[in-house]
Scaffold this motif. Structure first.
Motif, PDB file in Angstrom:
ATOM      1  N   GLU A   1      73.221  66.784  69.729  1.00  0.00           N
ATOM      2  CA  GLU A   1      74.044  67.788  69.052  1.00  0.00           C
ATOM      3  C   GLU A   1      73.350  68.314  67.803  1.00  0.00           C
ATOM      4  O   GLU A   1      73.318  69.507  67.545  1.00  0.00           O
ATOM      5  CB  GLU A   1      75.397  67.187  68.653  1.00  0.00           C
ATOM      6  N   THR A   2      72.794  67.380  67.034  1.00  0.00           N
ATOM      7  CA  THR A   2      72.157  67.773  65.785  1.00  0.00           C
ATOM      8  C   THR A   2      70.916  68.618  66.035  1.00  0.00           C
ATOM      9  O   THR A   2      70.700  69.631  65.380  1.00  0.00           O
ATOM     10  CB  THR A   2      71.777  66.511  64.978  1.00  0.00           C
ATOM     11  N   LEU A   3      70.125  68.198  66.999  1.00  0.00           N
ATOM     12  CA  LEU A   3      68.901  68.939  67.283  1.00  0.00           C
ATOM     13  C   LEU A   3      69.205  70.324  67.810  1.00  0.00           C
ATOM     14  O   LEU A   3      68.529  71.286  67.480  1.00  0.00           O
ATOM     15  CB  LEU A   3      68.034  68.182  68.285  1.00  0.00           C
ATOM     16  N   MET A   4      70.248  70.408  68.631  1.00  0.00           N
ATOM     17  CA  MET A   4      70.615  71.704  69.161  1.00  0.00           C
ATOM     18  C   MET A   4      71.031  72.629  68.020  1.00  0.00           C
ATOM     19  O   MET A   4      70.636  73.781  67.953  1.00  0.00           O
ATOM     20  CB  MET A   4      71.750  71.553  70.180  1.00  0.00           C
ATOM     21  N   GLU A   5      71.794  72.074  67.104  1.00  0.00           N
ATOM     22  CA  GLU A   5      72.266  72.872  65.978  1.00  0.00           C
ATOM     23  C   GLU A   5      71.115  73.325  65.088  1.00  0.00           C
ATOM     24  O   GLU A   5      70.962  74.506  64.792  1.00  0.00           O
ATOM     25  CB  GLU A   5      73.258  72.042  65.143  1.00  0.00           C
ATOM     26  N   ILE A   6      70.293  72.370  64.696  1.00  0.00           N
ATOM     27  CA  ILE A   6      69.250  72.693  63.738  1.00  0.00           C
ATOM     28  C   ILE A   6      68.161  73.553  64.383  1.00  0.00           C
ATOM     29  O   ILE A   6      67.605  74.460  63.765  1.00  0.00           O
ATOM     30  CB  ILE A   6      68.667  71.402  63.104  1.00  0.00           C
ATOM     31  N   GLY A   7      67.900  73.281  65.667  1.00  0.00           N
ATOM     32  CA  GLY A   7      66.907  74.077  66.383  1.00  0.00           C
ATOM     33  C   GLY A   7      67.356  75.515  66.498  1.00  0.00           C
ATOM     34  O   GLY A   7      66.603  76.459  66.229  1.00  0.00           O
ATOM     35  N   ASN A   8      68.605  75.689  66.858  1.00  0.00           N
ATOM     36  CA  ASN A   8      69.155  77.020  66.991  1.00  0.00           C
ATOM     37  C   ASN A   8      69.119  77.750  65.653  1.00  0.00           C
ATOM     38  O   ASN A   8      68.783  78.932  65.571  1.00  0.00           O
ATOM     39  CB  ASN A   8      70.599  76.907  67.493  1.00  0.00           C
ATOM     40  N   MET A   9      69.427  77.027  64.606  1.00  0.00           N
ATOM     41  CA  MET A   9      69.458  77.616  63.278  1.00  0.00           C
ATOM     42  C   MET A   9      68.058  78.057  62.844  1.00  0.00           C
ATOM     43  O   MET A   9      67.858  79.151  62.354  1.00  0.00           O
ATOM     44  CB  MET A   9      69.993  76.561  62.304  1.00  0.00           C
TER      45      MET A   9
END
Lengths: 212, 133, 300
Positions: free
Chosen positions: A121-129
């Motif tokens: 979840e965190t990687l998806m969020e930060i990657g997307n950002m």
């Protein structure tokens, strides 16, 4: 469309490369500033480096230049519009874990079964950002709007990086190194774009410098 | 009162943009340097009235160059140009003695406004010097 | 005008809100699925109605979209849902809340400034249930209902990685029903199958929730015990061994006694890969067989 007979030939002039470099500097600098405010840690984005790599040498380039050894996390995301291509973030599994710690104050309480989930979840969020911010800012400087697909997170990949590049194509690679919170998290962001898009980019760069 | 301007940036393009953004009311003598170390040398030899300094540069970055310039000349007027306007960066350069920080890319308006402030400060310090004499 | 009709009747939830997270638009789909009407929510904070939405991840994502104009995604996998609401078929859904894939995007004013954000919400409940079923099909052993070898190998891979990273113990037990071929030959395959099922259910009933039990092949099973040291692993194997021995089985009115053998291994940092781990535990099981069966042997 530009046709490149020899894949080692660089389809960009020194002048254009300089402008691109400066657009990147400005974009990424702004991203660092705004991102730092959002996630509340010091963000450092290195001066982006623009390289042109023949598709067949891409894998080799990644393993030799990056010196990243598996396992690592990869986040892939496509963007489209006049500026189109694929962005991907690569960083060590250790960094991934630290990123969870930075972002989730209450993280870890989920127990063992929750760690991968939380990390994903965190990687998806930060990657997307991060990709959205970098690509978006470049587009904004060049007065264009970009569309994004869902990011894909690959945890602890130990195999060869990716097969997303056509061996016969020319890859235009923008590499930047990012660091969060004094080195706890660091990795690389690549933007890969195709030749059509690159042609548009070149024209946009000339328009950009004319406005001053 | 501002005649000679030193511009320190590793990007030719950034220097070009900056030059194009200078007010056109008069001719400025522009000196350029392409990294922090060169910038420090140029500052010492040219004694500019105003310095525009980029932060991310090879060899020696802007932070280090700023520190050396301010140690060499406490009255140096240095404007830091950066796209990265994080508060932590701002606090750092201001604590080192930069006159101000402006956001990249510069515009004719932002450069003009910055130079007005520099002139104001130069006038004030001149007046203070006179009154103390 | 036509667009408005479409947006109001399309099978997607659309919410628009401003920098204060106050709703400025709430489409028909949202009203229908949340039982909150447009009149009720317009001008009020989304968090008044959906307190759980006020979490760091959602807030960060919104800030990022305001700052960068990108899209922020909350796909059903891994996020589940953003706006809590009942599934449409709540009476027979295995999910308590509607599973959703959501996207947050920017809405720009005339001066290109981002003034508001939209969220689009798609109902993914059916897809999520379907996916769950498919996953179950590919990861389970049909006969015993326990996990299959494919699942086991993936789980072990993750577990090994986790142990090395977080420095946690874990144990693996490999178990085998003694003389199973003979049981099959004398009592027939249907009886053999029943034995396999009984064996599996005995283990599953007695293991911890965090443990994973899989059919490794034929009459061989593997149990993975996270957070368990050697002593715990051996203790559990012993317990199962006794329970199996005491199973009240009979075939054609005569009692049938079955026994089983166990190899136990606990992770140590000289084990670099799954192949090594499995080889060692397999060797231990072999020793248990060789030295008389119906016993537990610890790998060295």
């Amino acid at each position: 469309m530009m046709i490149i007979p020899n894949s080692t030939e660089v389809p960009i002039s020194e002048d254009e490369k300089d402008i691109l470099q400066e657009v990147m500097n400005i974009s990424f600098g702004q991203v660092a500033a705004e991102l730092a405010e959002i996630i509340d840690v010091l963000v450092v984005l290195s001066v982006p480096n623009v390289t042109v790599v023949p598709g067949k040498d891409f894998q080799n380039y990644l393993s030799k230049k990056l010196k990243l050894s598996p396992p690592f996390n990869v986040i892939e995301q496509s963007f489209s519009g006049k500026l189109s291509g694929i962005a991907f973030l690569v960083f060590s599994s250790e960094s991934g874990k630290n990123m969870v710690a930075i972002l989730d104050e209450e993280g870890g309480e989920d127990g063992i079964q929750g760690i991968d989930q939380l990390e994903k979840e965190t990687l998806m969020e930060i990657g997307n950002m991060l990709t959205g911010a970098c690509v978006g800012k470049i587009a904004e400087q060049l007065d264009e709007v970009v569309y994004y697909t869902l990011p894909r997170v690959i945890l602890n990949s130990s195999s060869s990086l990716i097969d997303l590049v056509d061996k016969d194509s020319v890859v235009i690679l923008v590499k930047t190194e990012f660091q969060f919170a004094d080195n706890d998290v660091s990795g690389f962001l690549f933007l890969i774009t195709n030749q059509d898009s690159f042609q548009w980019l070149k024209e946009a760069l000339h328009r950009y410098i004319e406005q001053f | 009162m501002i005649n000679k301007i030193l511009m320190v940036d590793d990007s030719e393009v950034a220097l070009k943009i900056l030059k194009r953004c200078l007010p056109t009311d008069k001719e400025y003598e522009c000196v350029t340097a392409s990294d922090g170390a060169e910038g420090v040398e140029a500052y010492k030899s040219e004694k500019p009235d105003l310095t525009f300094l980029d932060l991310t540069m090879p060899v020696m970055d802007g932070i280090e160059a700023l520190e050396i310039i301010m140690n060499y000349d406490a009255d140096a007027m240095v404007i830091v140009c950066t796209a990265d306007s994080q508060k932590k960066v701002y606090d750092k350069v201001m604590s080192l003695g930069a006159f101000m920080m402006i956001k990249k890319p510069p515009s004719k308006e932002s450069i003009k406004a910055a130079m007005m402030q520099v002139l104001q400060r130069l006038k004030e310090s001149l007046r203070n010097n006179e009154s103390s004499l | 005008m036509e667009e408005n009709q479409v947006i109001d009747t399309v099978d997607t939830g659309i919410v628009i809100f401003d920098r204060e997270y106050s709703a400025t638009y709430w489409n028909g789909w949202m009203a229908a699925h949340t039982q909150i009407s447009e009149n009720e929510i317009l001008g009020r904070s989304l968090f008044d109605f959906f307190p759980k939405l006020k979490n760091p991840r959602f807030l960060r994502s919104c800030k990022a979209v305001f700052a960068f104009g990108n899209l922020a995604f909350f796909p059903q996998d891994p996020y589940g849902y953003l706006f809590s609401m009942k599934p449409v078929e709540w009476f027979r859904s295995e999910f308590k809340f509607m599973q959703q894939s959501c996207t947050i995007g920017p809405i720009r004013g005339e001066g290109k400034e981002i003034e508001r954000l939209f969220v689009s919400i798609r109902d993914m409940t059916e897809e999520a249930a379907y996916k769950k079923k498919l996953v179950a099909l590919t990861l389970n052993d049909e006969l015993t209902g326990s996990y299959n070898r494919r699942f086991l190998m993936n789980f072990l891979e993750d577990e090994l990685y986790r142990c090395r990273r977080y420095n946690r113990p874990f144990s693996v037990i490999m178990m085998d029903i003694d003389h199973f071929k003979k049981i099959n030959d004398t009592c027939g395959h249907p009886f053999g199958d029943e034995v396999l099922k009984l064996f599996a259910s005995t283990v599953v009933r007695n293991m911890r929730k965090s443990n994973r039990f899989a059919r490794y092949g034929g009459e061989e099973f593997v149990c993975v015990l996270p957070e368990t040291d050697s002593e715990g692993g051996v203790g559990f194997a012993e317990k199962i061994r006794k329970l199996i021995e005491e199973l009240p089985l009979s075939y054609k009115q005569s009692q049938v006694k079955i026994t089983s053998s166990f190899g136990v291994i606990t992770y140590t940092d000289d084990i670099n890969d799954i192949a090594t781990l499995m080889k060692k535990v397999d060797d231990a099981l072999y020793k248990a067989k060789e030295s008389g069966r119906n016993r537990v042997v610890v790998a060295n």
